[in-house]
Design a protein around this motif. Sequence first.
Motif, PDB file in Angstrom:
ATOM      1  N   SER A 102       0.844  -1.203   0.000  1.00  0.00           N
ATOM      2  CA  SER A 102       0.000   0.000   0.000  1.00  0.00           C
ATOM      3  C   SER A 102       0.872   1.244   0.000  1.00  0.00           C
ATOM      4  CB  SER A 102      -0.883   0.007   1.257  1.00  0.00           C
ATOM      5  OG  SER A 102      -0.059   0.204   2.394  1.00  0.00           O
ATOM      6  N   LYS A 103       0.257   2.373  -0.300  1.00  0.00           N
ATOM      7  CA  LYS A 103       0.985   3.639  -0.379  1.00  0.00           C
ATOM      8  C   LYS A 103       1.723   3.966   0.896  1.00  0.00           C
ATOM      9  CE  LYS A 103      -0.430   7.178  -3.597  1.00  0.00           C
ATOM     10  NZ  LYS A 103      -1.680   7.591  -4.229  1.00  0.00           N
ATOM     11  N   GLU A 104       1.087   3.645   2.053  1.00  0.00           N
ATOM     12  CA  GLU A 104       1.713   4.000   3.329  1.00  0.00           C
ATOM     13  C   GLU A 104       2.909   3.091   3.626  1.00  0.00           C
ATOM     14  OE1 GLU A 104      -1.744   3.196   3.258  1.00  0.00           O
ATOM     15  OE2 GLU A 104      -2.001   5.305   2.681  1.00  0.00           O
ATOM     16  N   GLU A 105       2.713   1.828   3.283  1.00  0.00           N
ATOM     17  CA  GLU A 105       3.781   0.851   3.593  1.00  0.00           C
ATOM     18  C   GLU A 105       5.021   1.085   2.746  1.00  0.00           C
ATOM     19  OE1 GLU A 105       1.905  -3.359   4.959  1.00  0.00           O
ATOM     20  OE2 GLU A 105       1.340  -2.644   2.956  1.00  0.00           O
ATOM     21  N   LYS A 106       4.818   1.473   1.477  1.00  0.00           N
ATOM     22  CA  LYS A 106       5.914   1.537   0.519  1.00  0.00           C
ATOM     23  C   LYS A 106       7.168   2.255   1.027  1.00  0.00           C
ATOM     24  CE  LYS A 106       4.075   0.614  -4.026  1.00  0.00           C
ATOM     25  NZ  LYS A 106       3.433   1.155  -5.224  1.00  0.00           N
TER      26      LYS A 106
END
Length: 351
Positions: A50-54
């Motif tokens: 996900s965008k946050e994890e990246k």
Amino acid sequence: MLEQLKQVEEDALKALQAVHDEASLEAWRVTHLGRSSGLMEVFSKFGQLSKEEKPVVGQRANEVKQALEAAFGARSEEIQQAALKHSLEQEQLDVTLPGRRLPLGRLHPDTQIQRELYRVFGEMGFQVYRSREVESDEYNFQLLNFPVGHPARDMQDTYFIEAEGRGDNPIVMRTHTSPGQIHAMREYSARNPQDPPPVRIVLPGMCYRYEQTDARHETQFDQLEGLAVGPGITFSDLKGTLTDMARRLFGQQARTRFRASFFPFTEPSAEFDIECFLCGGKGCPVCGGGWLEIGGSGMVHPVVLENGGYDPIRYTGFAFGFGIQRIAMLKYGINDIRYFWGNDLRFLEQF
Ligand code: PHE
């Protein structure tokens, strides 16, 4: 995924502990940084995040990659240093060590005397003539005027070689260098049978006799024979030649003596002695009466000249023969002839 990265890093660093050489280091690199490594697996799954994890996982993954690469570099350096140290220690060359001395060979004392005699006789115009060591009875005895059964043969009791059907002409190890006289004269006279050239040669070589060995007798020994044939050669030429030899070998004061003797192949014959240079002729344990016996000599017997192809009416000649070891013993003060072929370095290294 962060968990997985942590595991990847731990496993890799732990595995690196066990790496001690270039080959396993390379294997480690393939396993832990290569295309199918756990780390690359994380990178390949990156798109699924996900965008946050990246950013979080990306940063962490890069940190792990850098950490593993740094550890790899450090380990590689350590391994190279260890290898260098090992080779320096193992292949150490101490250039301050003195070199190993090569043992130098030298000429046998017998050979040294032979060469000195060649020089002495060479100066007087004699050439070296080599003759065979294995002879026939004919050359060793018969042509030298020792007929079959002649008692003078007893002095040269010797080795006969068994060869079938040779009758009165068996094969024999030469007992003296004198048969070379016949070979040489026949060779020379064949060059011009009507008018054979003069001969002036020395014939060296090993001779063999059946002897009871003691300090003065060996079953094999080297002789030097001399032969001069030409028109008008006299006994005084013989005396002059041998006296000159003694002076050249032992010094100007050396004196020689000739005693009447008998050899079938010379007439008249003489034993010749050199005055003992150890005691100056006074008499000592080496010489006994002041004179050292050297060998036999005489004027070549007419029968021998004829057997060699030289007409005894036109030609005369002298011959002599002596033991080379005997001269070496005199010159170096050696008291036992058996040392010569004993091959004892303690003896040989003294010359
Ligand atoms: N051939 C003799 C010997 O061996 C020595 C000798 C040579 C004598 C030449 C006379 C002439 O005893």
